[in-house]
Scaffold this active site. Structure first.
Site, mmCIF file in Angstrom:
data_model
loop_
_atom_site.group_PDB
_atom_site.id
_atom_site.type_symbol
_atom_site.label_atom_id
_atom_site.label_comp_id
_atom_site.label_asym_id
_atom_site.label_seq_id
_atom_site.Cartn_x
_atom_site.Cartn_y
_atom_site.Cartn_z
ATOM 1 N N GLU A 76 7.203 -2.269 -1.134
ATOM 2 C CA GLU A 76 8.290 -1.295 -1.049
ATOM 3 C C GLU A 76 9.554 -2.058 -1.415
ATOM 4 O O GLU A 76 10.072 -2.844 -0.623
ATOM 5 C CB GLU A 76 8.394 -0.710 0.359
ATOM 6 C CG GLU A 76 9.360 0.454 0.393
ATOM 7 C CD GLU A 76 9.956 0.704 1.770
ATOM 8 O OE1 GLU A 76 10.415 1.818 2.016
ATOM 9 O OE2 GLU A 76 9.980 -0.237 2.602
ATOM 10 N N ASP B 121 6.094 -3.473 3.500
ATOM 11 C CA ASP B 121 7.335 -2.820 3.925
ATOM 12 C C ASP B 121 8.565 -3.665 3.556
ATOM 13 O O ASP B 121 8.572 -4.882 3.781
ATOM 14 C CB ASP B 121 7.265 -2.643 5.454
ATOM 15 C CG ASP B 121 8.354 -1.749 5.998
ATOM 16 O OD1 ASP B 121 8.396 -0.574 5.617
ATOM 17 O OD2 ASP B 121 9.169 -2.233 6.819
ATOM 18 N N HIS C 6 6.559 9.062 4.037
ATOM 19 C CA HIS C 6 6.983 9.375 5.406
ATOM 20 C C HIS C 6 8.486 9.227 5.618
ATOM 21 O O HIS C 6 8.973 9.481 6.717
ATOM 22 C CB HIS C 6 6.232 8.468 6.375
ATOM 23 C CG HIS C 6 6.604 7.023 6.172
ATOM 24 N ND1 HIS C 6 6.256 6.320 5.028
ATOM 25 C CD2 HIS C 6 7.301 6.162 6.928
ATOM 26 C CE1 HIS C 6 6.739 5.101 5.099
ATOM 27 N NE2 HIS C 6 7.383 4.967 6.257
ATOM 28 N N ASP C 7 9.221 8.750 4.604
ATOM 29 C CA ASP C 7 10.678 8.620 4.730
ATOM 30 C C ASP C 7 11.420 9.664 3.904
ATOM 31 O O ASP C 7 12.644 9.789 4.027
ATOM 32 C CB ASP C 7 11.146 7.250 4.210
ATOM 33 C CG ASP C 7 10.631 6.087 5.036
ATOM 34 O OD1 ASP C 7 10.425 6.255 6.246
ATOM 35 O OD2 ASP C 7 10.439 5.001 4.458
ATOM 36 N N ASP D 286 -0.267 -1.179 6.305
ATOM 37 C CA ASP D 286 1.164 -1.392 6.182
ATOM 38 C C ASP D 286 1.469 -2.781 6.731
ATOM 39 O O ASP D 286 1.092 -3.108 7.857
ATOM 40 C CB ASP D 286 1.919 -0.332 6.993
ATOM 41 C CG ASP D 286 3.117 0.190 6.244
ATOM 42 O OD1 ASP D 286 3.943 -0.636 5.844
ATOM 43 O OD2 ASP D 286 3.225 1.411 6.080
HETATM 44 O O1 TEU Z 1 11.664 1.880 4.832
HETATM 45 C C1 TEU Z 1 12.686 1.146 4.283
HETATM 46 C C2 TEU Z 1 13.818 1.838 3.662
HETATM 47 O O2 TEU Z 1 14.752 1.188 3.300
HETATM 48 C C3 TEU Z 1 13.912 3.252 3.503
HETATM 49 O O3 TEU Z 1 12.843 3.948 3.145
HETATM 50 C C4 TEU Z 1 14.628 3.756 4.698
HETATM 51 O O4 TEU Z 1 13.855 3.833 5.838
HETATM 52 C C5 TEU Z 1 15.118 5.125 4.449
HETATM 53 O O5 TEU Z 1 15.453 5.289 3.139
HETATM 54 C C6 TEU Z 1 16.349 5.300 5.253
HETATM 55 O O6 TEU Z 1 16.925 6.473 4.863
HETATM 56 C C7 TEU Z 1 10.637 1.201 5.462
HETATM 57 C C8 TEU Z 1 9.712 2.186 6.115
HETATM 58 O O7 TEU Z 1 9.125 2.985 5.130
HETATM 59 C C9 TEU Z 1 10.469 2.958 7.142
HETATM 60 O O8 TEU Z 1 9.702 3.974 7.726
HETATM 61 C C10 TEU Z 1 10.943 1.983 8.187
HETATM 62 O O9 TEU Z 1 11.763 2.632 9.106
HETATM 63 C C11 TEU Z 1 11.722 0.828 7.581
HETATM 64 O O10 TEU Z 1 11.097 0.288 6.431
HETATM 65 C C12 TEU Z 1 11.854 -0.300 8.567
HETATM 66 O O11 TEU Z 1 10.634 -0.909 8.769
#
Ligand code: TEU
Length: 554
Positions: free
Chosen positions: A257, A203, A330-331, A99
């Protein structure tokens, strides 16, 4: 170095290290824990792992806040452990992508500590620092709001200056306008690539370039200012620079992402001749059950919308770029029980149906840990059971803005990001074989019957279904290169699509209904061979609840 595009034949398994396997009895997963499960991954058949962050971090956002890009978070292990893990993966034919979190650092990073403690620090310009408004600059520089709710600005002590953070306070945004920042990022990339890693999941990569006016934007309910910080003016330039200076020299892959990016924007990011990224994650399909991309604003799932989104991306990227295929990470909350499926009576059937549905589209499939055994959302009863920083921020917002409370009452427990983060269920023992002490997050009670040990033995398990799907994909050119056709675009309970390459055809038929459904397509498939299904017995032209069938004509 020539890129072999190995990612087009990859099946990628995402590990969220904190929740995967604990070997050192602290209730948190770690790298030696991962090593102990590599044979499991090999048995499943995946050939690449995406590892969520394992770098040194204060863990305000579970590692997405990095304090040192070259060190491992101590409770997860050492650099030596990491090298052993990489070696052991490669020995098993499993590649590793890391990541890459470079939109922001942690506020504990040395750069940031120096930047805010000394106005003349060489690191001051590594971050985005602006003067506040009002008397003594006590008000934030503008009205932008971020991903975890609230202002994107935090005041630096009692000075008149503020720093930008699109996520939590402890995640200050890096200033990519500064060429030194870009050189630092390249060095970090080389450090890991030289060690042997095979690529990166980048990310929130579409947020790295910001419009430099920093003016107020039209107020709204969420992400005020996004036109200034999503897909910013220099995004493509920065990505191309990373490509030419780094990626071009390694046979690596990148998947971005790309939150809030449209198909057209994605095409510009992944068109091979532009040399930016190899793949992107888009979230259009995971937004089919909410309003305006705000997951807390839940709306009833409609299959038609999901099909529309998949058709849009399958057709739109064809010949122009490569899709990534995922329904969990994971989100996101767990997929079984989502998308109109059932995680109780029909849990096993539903999980296999969803797997058939997304795995055979064109692109590279991802499996999120636990998805292969049909893990469900967490058993959270109140906010006290939840650890995630985003959930707590949103909960607080609900306390402060009462109008939001009714929405949150419905969704805070089911949509928060700890749902997919509950400890991996390895067996039915007290802590699910994840750890021998109380884990950092509640273990699901259903570990009694949803666990990897039981799934590996049971021939009819979701795990074994995934194994067969992976096997079926291997070397299958129709799955890899075939064109996508939606066979019933208007049907709201059956998803049927074909993948065609020359005369060869794979047809996937999935029911998203709890009721039996007549399906006329089945009559037209009499000459085809049924290769996989989630039911033993079949009716000729009727699909059972959540039935999935996969046919071929060759
Ligand atoms: O996620 C970014 C993001 O915009 C979304 O997935 C967000 O965390 C989620 O939709 C909010 O509801 C990435 C990572 O996957 C996430 O775990 C981190 O918290 C975020 O970036 C910040 O680094």
């Amino acid at each position: 170095m020539k890129h072999t595009n190995w990612y087009k034949d990859a099946v990628i398994y995402q590990i969220y290290p904190r929740s995967f396997c604990d070997s050192n009895h602290d209730g948190m997963g770690d790298i030696p824990g991962i090593i102990s499960k590599l044979d499991y991954l090999k048995d499943l058949g995946v050939n690449c792992v995406w590892l969520s962050p394992i770098y040194d971090s204060p863990q305000e956002d579970n590692g997405y806040d990095i304090a040192n890009y070259r060190e491992i978070y101590k409770p997860f292990g050492t650099l030596e452990d990491f090298k052993t893990m990489l070696d052991e993966m490669h020995k098993r034919g499993i590649r590793l992508i890391m990541d890459l979190v470079v939109n922001h650092t942690s506020s504990e990073h040395e750069w940031f500590k120096s930047a805010i403690s000394d106005k003349n620090s060489p690191y001051r310009d590594y971050y985005i620092i602006r003067k506040g408004k009002g008397k003594n600059g006590k008000k934030p520089p503008n009205n932008w709001s971020g991903f975890f709710g609230g202002s994107t600005w935090e005041r630096i002590g009692d000075t008149d200056e503020w720093y930008l953070h699109l996520f939590a306070k402890g995640q200050p945004d890096l200033n990519w306008e500064n060429p030194k920042v870009r050189e630092e990022v390249k060095d970090i990339l080389r450090y890991w690539l030289d060690m042997g890693v095979d690529g990166f999941r980048c990310d929130v990569i579409t947020l790295i370039s910001k419009k430099q006016d920093f003016k107020n934007r039209m107020p709204g309910i969420a992400l005020v200012g996004k036109d200034a910080y999503v897909n910013g003016p220099r995004l493509h330039e920065y990505l191309h620079e990373l490509y030419t200076d780094v990626y071009a020299n390694y046979d690596c892959m990148t998947v971005g992402e790309t939150v809030l990016s449209s198909l057209d924007e994605a095409i510009d990011l992944v068109s091979p001749e532009r040399e930016e990224l190899d793949m992107v994650f888009n979230f259009d399909h995971t937004d089919t059950d909410n309003y305006m991309g705000v997951k807390w604003l839940y709306r009833k799932f409609k299959l038609k919308n999901l099909k529309k989104v998949f058709a849009h991306w399958q057709k739109g990227l064809r010949g122009k770029g490569w899709n990534s295929l995922f329904i969990e990470n994971h989100d996101q909350r767990r997929s079984v029980g989502r998308f109109g499926t059932d995680d109780k009576e029909y849990r096993v059937i539903s999980a296999k149906m969803l797997a058939s549905m997304y795995f055979l589209l064109q692109g590279t499939p991802f499996i999120y840990q636990g998805q292969e055994i049909g893990m469900t959302n967490g058993d959270f009863e109140s906010i006290d059971d939840v650890v995630d920083v985003e959930a707590h921020n949103i909960y607080q917002l609900g306390q402060d803005v009462p109008i939001l409370r009714p929405f949150l009452k419905k969704t805070l427990m089911s949509c928060n990001r700890d749902n997919p983060r509950t400890p991996m269920q390895w067996d039915d023992t007290r802590f699910a074989g994840f750890s021998d002490v109380k884990p950092w997050l509640k273990v699901n009670k259903n570990k009694a019957f949803i666990n990897a040990k039981a799934a590996q033995i049971d021939q009819g398990s979701i795990y074994n279904y995934f194994k067969s799907l992976i096997e079926f994909r291997k070397g299958n050119e129709v799955i890899r290169d075939g064109e996508y056709f939606d066979l019933l675009p208007r049907d709201n309970s059956i998803y049927a699509y074909a993948r065609r390459l020359g005369e060869k055809e794979v047809v996937v038929v999935c029911s998203f209904s709890k009721d039996k459904k007549k399906c006329k397509i089945l009559n037209e498939l009499k000459q085809h061979k049924l290769v996989m299904s989630n039911y033993q017995e079949k009716d000729d032209d009727v699909l059972k609840p959540f039935e999935a069938r996969i046919y071929i004509n060759y």
